[in-house]
Write a protein that holds these residues in place. Sequence first.
Motif, PDB file in Angstrom:
ATOM      1  N   MET A   1       0.819  -1.179   0.000  1.00 40.96           N
ATOM      2  CA  MET A   1       0.000   0.000   0.000  1.00 40.96           C
ATOM      3  C   MET A   1       0.870   1.252   0.000  1.00 40.96           C
ATOM      4  O   MET A   1       0.566   2.181  -0.719  1.00 40.96           O
ATOM      5  N   GLU A   2       1.944   1.256   0.779  1.00 40.46           N
ATOM      6  CA  GLU A   2       2.826   2.428   0.812  1.00 40.46           C
ATOM      7  C   GLU A   2       3.415   2.704  -0.571  1.00 40.46           C
ATOM      8  O   GLU A   2       3.572   3.859  -0.962  1.00 40.46           O
ATOM      9  N   ARG A   3       3.739   1.636  -1.305  1.00 41.94           N
ATOM     10  CA  ARG A   3       4.306   1.801  -2.644  1.00 41.94           C
ATOM     11  C   ARG A   3       3.280   2.423  -3.591  1.00 41.94           C
ATOM     12  O   ARG A   3       3.622   3.247  -4.428  1.00 41.94           O
ATOM     13  N   MET A   4       2.011   2.038  -3.447  1.00 39.83           N
ATOM     14  CA  MET A   4       0.974   2.630  -4.300  1.00 39.83           C
ATOM     15  C   MET A   4       0.819   4.112  -4.007  1.00 39.83           C
ATOM     16  O   MET A   4       0.681   4.922  -4.925  1.00 39.83           O
ATOM     17  N   VAL A   5       0.856   4.476  -2.727  1.00 48.09           N
ATOM     18  CA  VAL A   5       0.740   5.890  -2.351  1.00 48.09           C
ATOM     19  C   VAL A   5       1.925   6.669  -2.900  1.00 48.09           C
ATOM     20  O   VAL A   5       1.770   7.760  -3.452  1.00 48.09           O
TER      21      VAL A   5
ATOM     22  N   ARG B   1       3.743   5.892  -5.491  1.00 43.09           N
ATOM     23  CA  ARG B   1       3.634   5.912  -6.962  1.00 43.09           C
ATOM     24  C   ARG B   1       2.658   6.989  -7.437  1.00 43.09           C
ATOM     25  O   ARG B   1       2.834   7.551  -8.516  1.00 43.09           O
ATOM     26  N   LEU B   2       1.641   7.293  -6.649  1.00 41.79           N
ATOM     27  CA  LEU B   2       0.696   8.360  -7.020  1.00 41.79           C
ATOM     28  C   LEU B   2       1.415   9.682  -7.259  1.00 41.79           C
ATOM     29  O   LEU B   2       1.006  10.465  -8.115  1.00 41.79           O
ATOM     30  N   GLY B   3       2.462   9.950  -6.504  1.00 45.62           N
ATOM     31  CA  GLY B   3       3.157  11.231  -6.607  1.00 45.62           C
ATOM     32  C   GLY B   3       4.276  11.279  -7.616  1.00 45.62           C
ATOM     33  O   GLY B   3       4.935  12.307  -7.761  1.00 45.62           O
TER      34      GLY B   3
END
Length: 86
Positions: free
Chosen positions: A1-5, A7-9
């Motif tokens: 989940m941290e990686r997805m967050v 990646r959003l930026g």
Amino acid sequence: MERMVARLGEPRVPPAERAHLVNAVGALGAVSAGSVVDAYLHAAPELREAYRAAMRARASVPWSCCKPESRAKCRKWSRPQRSFSG
């Protein structure tokens, strides 16, 4: 989940992938809200829209489902609700 967050930026994420990330992070609203707020606050202004979109996507998740530390972070940076009478 941290990686997805994170990646959003990233500025070079293709639009289709960004849309999937927004929906995925929004669906994890109870777990991801604190991380999204932290990432938003540390992101460059031109990269913040994806984080706002993720928080709008998680808007359907009730606050009672959020972890206590996420609720505290989100309340700290949210605008106070106005009551309208009439």
